[in-house]
Enzyme design. Structure first.
Site, mmCIF file in Angstrom:
data_model
loop_
_atom_site.group_PDB
_atom_site.id
_atom_site.type_symbol
_atom_site.label_atom_id
_atom_site.label_comp_id
_atom_site.label_asym_id
_atom_site.label_seq_id
_atom_site.Cartn_x
_atom_site.Cartn_y
_atom_site.Cartn_z
ATOM 1 N N LYS A 9 -1.782 5.744 2.316
ATOM 2 C CA LYS A 9 -1.322 5.657 3.988
ATOM 3 C C LYS A 9 0.285 5.864 3.802
ATOM 4 O O LYS A 9 0.739 5.428 2.719
ATOM 5 C CB LYS A 9 -1.729 4.625 4.750
ATOM 6 N N GLY A 101 -3.382 -0.147 -3.743
ATOM 7 C CA GLY A 101 -4.284 -1.228 -4.081
ATOM 8 C C GLY A 101 -5.312 -1.592 -3.048
ATOM 9 O O GLY A 101 -6.460 -2.026 -3.180
ATOM 10 N N ASP A 135 -2.702 -4.948 4.326
ATOM 11 C CA ASP A 135 -3.197 -3.456 4.715
ATOM 12 C C ASP A 135 -4.492 -3.123 4.630
ATOM 13 O O ASP A 135 -4.914 -1.953 4.573
ATOM 14 C CB ASP A 135 -2.120 -2.643 3.707
HETATM 15 P P1 ATP Z 1 1.483 -1.575 0.126
HETATM 16 O O1 ATP Z 1 1.909 -0.510 0.456
HETATM 17 O O2 ATP Z 1 0.248 -2.179 0.767
HETATM 18 O O3 ATP Z 1 2.541 -2.770 -0.026
HETATM 19 P P2 ATP Z 1 1.863 -0.695 -2.608
HETATM 20 O O4 ATP Z 1 1.451 0.613 -2.560
HETATM 21 O O5 ATP Z 1 3.194 -1.079 -2.423
HETATM 22 O O6 ATP Z 1 1.157 -1.352 -1.674
HETATM 23 P P3 ATP Z 1 0.041 -1.055 -4.927
HETATM 24 O O7 ATP Z 1 0.098 0.110 -5.504
HETATM 25 O O8 ATP Z 1 -1.067 -1.668 -4.308
HETATM 26 O O9 ATP Z 1 1.262 -1.227 -3.977
HETATM 27 O O10 ATP Z 1 0.063 -2.058 -5.954
HETATM 28 C C1 ATP Z 1 0.896 -3.478 -6.058
HETATM 29 C C2 ATP Z 1 0.827 -4.123 -7.333
HETATM 30 O O11 ATP Z 1 -0.399 -4.855 -7.140
HETATM 31 C C3 ATP Z 1 0.960 -3.412 -8.474
HETATM 32 O O12 ATP Z 1 1.891 -3.679 -9.399
HETATM 33 C C4 ATP Z 1 -0.578 -3.913 -9.334
HETATM 34 O O13 ATP Z 1 0.084 -5.003 -10.261
HETATM 35 C C5 ATP Z 1 -1.158 -4.669 -8.250
HETATM 36 N N1 ATP Z 1 -2.553 -4.207 -8.054
HETATM 37 C C6 ATP Z 1 -3.603 -4.803 -7.810
HETATM 38 N N2 ATP Z 1 -4.578 -3.972 -7.610
HETATM 39 C C7 ATP Z 1 -4.311 -3.002 -7.805
HETATM 40 C C8 ATP Z 1 -4.956 -1.509 -7.861
HETATM 41 N N3 ATP Z 1 -6.398 -1.347 -7.581
HETATM 42 N N4 ATP Z 1 -4.156 -0.576 -7.658
HETATM 43 C C9 ATP Z 1 -2.780 -0.407 -8.016
HETATM 44 N N5 ATP Z 1 -2.191 -1.785 -8.068
HETATM 45 C C10 ATP Z 1 -2.812 -2.811 -7.993
#
Ligand code: ATP
Length: 284
Positions: A9, A101, A135
């Site tokens: 997203k 995630g 989220d």
């Molecule tokens: P958001 O936009 O919801 O804040 P994000 O895109 O910033 O999320 P994610 O890629 O979801 O961040 O990952 C943040 C942290 O969560 C990663 O550093 C990782 O250690 C942990 N994590 C747990 N599960 C997952 C997953 N399925 N995919 C990616 N990271 C994950």
């Protein structure tokens, strides 16, 4: 093996209204899905193990994984006596502000609802999602929505005008806590959420581009000036609108033509390793 798509997203707006007594921030944000997606594979296990395998080394393969947490929550809540092997084919940049995630967790919910024959409705899955992360509820529905509360109260709106989206993730880690910690609500430039809803509902692409706004952007830009240079580069090569997604560090540009998309992607070479040209999805 059952495969479920887990799209990323972006935030078209992100506002923080106030800090709540429970420590969370009350947010108001417009989110929409883009066609960059992980592929989550689910294979039934006759024992009760939940196994995680990911194609990306930065993704945890244990109980820290949000997909694991989603499976565990369903297994415990509904006394499931089966297990699952989850394979995450990671395409969404990690820790990027693109809810990778959370989307994996949402895809796991949807897949296990079938695999474990739970018969839950999409609304029930979205409500359970809020227990995993702010989220996840949005990711269960996908499409385009205004998210309020901690992000778990979802109001669906129309899909935005169609557009190319160039995503660029600088290779830096951004601490979401540090960004929220650095936010001074009194001085912040707040988005005009109502105007963005109008732009979307009237399919007004120019108005949408002119209304992109994220209250966290100036905080992240101050902490990481390299994010600014990516924004400037995108603007210089003809983006119609440019904004940071979530707490960053991913920045996205909106453009209407494929030719301009190619120009921006080429213009980012040397500035940023992780660049993706995708489309707004927006529909559920
Ligand atoms: P958001 O936009 O919801 O804040 P994000 O895109 O910033 O999320 P994610 O890629 O979801 O961040 O990952 C943040 C942290 O969560 C990663 O550093 C990782 O250690 C942990 N994590 C747990 N599960 C997952 C997953 N399925 N995919 C990616 N990271 C994950």
């Amino acid at each position: 093996m059952l495969y479920v798509k887990a799209p990323a997203k972006i935030n078209l707006t992100l506002d923080v209204l106030h800090k709540r007594p429970d420590g969370y921030h009350e947010v108001e944000m417009i989110m929409t899905t883009v066609d960059l997606a992980d592929r989550v594979g689910l294979e039934l296990r006759e024992d009760t193990d939940i196994l995680i395998h990911s194609t990306n080394n930065f993704v945890p393969d244990d109980q820290r994984n949000l997909a694991y947490q989603a499976a565990k929550l369903l297994q415990e809540r509904f006394h499931v006596t089966k297990g699952v092997a989850i394979t995450i084919d990671k395409q969404i940049p990690v820790a990027a502000g693109l809810a990778g995630g959370s989307s994996d967790a949402a895809a796991t919910f949807k897949g296990l609802n079938e695999l474990w024959e739970l018969g839950l409705t999409i609304d029930e899955l979205a409500e359970l999602g809020a227990e995993i992360g702010s989220d996840v509820s949005f990711c269960v529905y996908g499409g385009t929505a205004i998210a309020r509360g901690r992000g778990e109260k979802i109001e669906h709106i129309s899909a935005p005008p169609s557009s190319w989206v160039i995503l660029a993730k600088p290779s830096i880690g951004v601490s979401t806590a540090a960004v929220y910690g650095g936010l001074k609500l009194e001085d912040a430039k707040h988005p005009n959420t109502a105007r963005m809803v109008e732009a979307i509902e009237t399919n007004d692409y120019d108005k949408m581009c002119g209304t992109l706004s994220n209250v966290l952007e100036s905080v992240t830009l101050q902490l990481h000036p390299e994010v600014s240079s990516i924004k400037e580069q995108m603007q210089r090569f003809g983006a119609d609108g440019v904004l940071m997604s979530g707490s960053g560090p991913t920045v996205f540009a909106l453009v209407q033509t494929e030719a301009r998309t190619t120009r921006i992607v080429n213009g980012l070479k040397g500035f940023c390793d992780e660049v993706y040209a995708v489309r707004l999805l927006g529909d559920r």
